[in-house]
Motif scaffolding. Sequence first.
Motif, PDB file in Angstrom:
ATOM      1  N   THR A   1      24.532 121.596 -15.412  1.00 21.26           N
ATOM      2  CA  THR A   1      25.006 122.779 -16.141  1.00 21.26           C
ATOM      3  C   THR A   1      24.925 124.038 -15.285  1.00 21.26           C
ATOM      4  O   THR A   1      25.677 124.992 -15.494  1.00 21.26           O
TER       5      THR A   1
ATOM      6  N   GLU B   1      31.274 124.788 -15.901  1.00 19.24           N
ATOM      7  CA  GLU B   1      32.506 124.550 -16.653  1.00 19.24           C
ATOM      8  C   GLU B   1      32.586 123.135 -17.223  1.00 19.24           C
ATOM      9  O   GLU B   1      33.488 122.817 -17.999  1.00 19.24           O
ATOM     10  N   TRP B   2      31.622 122.278 -16.879  1.00 17.27           N
ATOM     11  CA  TRP B   2      31.672 120.887 -17.342  1.00 17.27           C
ATOM     12  C   TRP B   2      31.469 120.802 -18.851  1.00 17.27           C
ATOM     13  O   TRP B   2      30.722 121.586 -19.456  1.00 17.27           O
ATOM     14  N   THR B   3      32.133 119.806 -19.438  1.00 23.41           N
ATOM     15  CA  THR B   3      32.037 119.574 -20.872  1.00 23.41           C
ATOM     16  C   THR B   3      31.392 118.217 -21.142  1.00 23.41           C
ATOM     17  O   THR B   3      31.154 117.425 -20.228  1.00 23.41           O
TER      18      THR B   3
ATOM     19  N   VAL C   1      32.222 125.347 -29.551  1.00 24.02           N
ATOM     20  CA  VAL C   1      33.264 125.178 -28.541  1.00 24.02           C
ATOM     21  C   VAL C   1      33.827 126.530 -28.134  1.00 24.02           C
ATOM     22  O   VAL C   1      34.090 127.333 -29.008  1.00 24.02           O
TER      23      VAL C   1
ATOM     24  N   ASP D   1      33.459 115.457 -19.763  1.00 20.56           N
ATOM     25  CA  ASP D   1      33.270 115.140 -18.347  1.00 20.56           C
ATOM     26  C   ASP D   1      32.135 114.141 -18.171  1.00 20.56           C
ATOM     27  O   ASP D   1      32.224 113.208 -17.361  1.00 20.56           O
TER      28      ASP D   1
ATOM     29  N   SER E   1      34.099 116.375 -27.345  1.00 26.47           N
ATOM     30  CA  SER E   1      34.576 116.183 -25.975  1.00 26.47           C
ATOM     31  C   SER E   1      34.763 117.512 -25.257  1.00 26.47           C
ATOM     32  O   SER E   1      34.490 117.633 -24.060  1.00 26.47           O
ATOM     33  N   ALA E   2      35.217 118.527 -25.988  1.00 25.00           N
ATOM     34  CA  ALA E   2      35.489 119.830 -25.372  1.00 25.00           C
ATOM     35  C   ALA E   2      34.276 120.741 -25.365  1.00 25.00           C
ATOM     36  O   ALA E   2      34.312 121.819 -24.765  1.00 25.00           O
ATOM     37  N   ALA E   3      33.172 120.297 -25.995  1.00 19.05           N
ATOM     38  CA  ALA E   3      31.976 121.146 -26.079  1.00 19.05           C
ATOM     39  C   ALA E   3      31.310 121.277 -24.713  1.00 19.05           C
ATOM     40  O   ALA E   3      31.366 120.369 -23.880  1.00 19.05           O
ATOM     41  N   PRO E   4      30.657 122.415 -24.446  1.00 19.86           N
ATOM     42  CA  PRO E   4      29.937 122.578 -23.174  1.00 19.86           C
ATOM     43  C   PRO E   4      28.864 121.498 -23.020  1.00 19.86           C
ATOM     44  O   PRO E   4      28.268 121.039 -24.003  1.00 19.86           O
TER      45      PRO E   4
END
Length: 271
Positions: A234, A239-241, A271, A244, A168-171
């Motif tokens: 991108t 900054e989207w992950t 991450v 998102d 979820s937190a990955a780019p």
Amino acid sequence: MSYSYLCTDLQTYFNLQTKQCVSCDMKWIKPGYEFVPNCGYEDNGGRRDSHTQKCADNYWNDGKSGKCQMCSACPTGVPTVRQCNATVDTCCGLGENCDPPRVDNQMEIRLVIIVLLACVMVGALTYFIYKRKNKSCQGLIADGNGKVASLSQRDGQESKAVLIPQASAAPLRMVLDDLDVLEELIILLDPEGHGVKCTRHLASYCNFPSTWINYTYSMRDSKSPLKTLLEGVTTKYPEWTVGDLARLLGEMGRTDAIVVLAKLRPSVHTV
């Protein structure tokens, strides 16, 4: 200038069969034109020029005469209702006696109106078709064995889809790097059909204009619209992950696509 020594009237030419000077044929005349000297013929029957020529500036001919006439000038104090042109003379006064517009001008106006109406109708039809098409996307997905199933058949599995915190937190770029996940998402989201939302809607959720979306879909034979969209996101939103993207897919009701995202397994360095 004359092309004939035998015919002094410049609107005649020497006919070799009758051995006489005969008038130029009025069928050659059209509005705005006049005969050239001796209709362009020499006394031996040879041609020196075309039959007619355009009226000179400040001259006119409505097609009823073989020679252009000089434009009239309105007397002092009398208003000019219509300016002289190559096909009609000046019209002075109140305009009651002015000749009506030429038929071919009326036809040109009608043609312009018809073309404009046709353009409006085509534009309206195109917009209607686009709106109808934009309301739905394909409602079929492929299972792990490549078999096609309806979304309703997968509801139980989709409701259990949960992204691990690392994913979820990955780019968002991670989706593009994982070719297997990307390919599954393309199969799910790119097709347009009935019932559910697709890449077209996802692009709208990401604030991309409809012109950009339409162009992307027009190029789908050479490149996936979803892949193009993710590359654009991108760049536009670095900054989207992955989270998102999952959130937007959830708003679209595409939990089947979230199931695919849940397959992402980022390394500790991602991450």
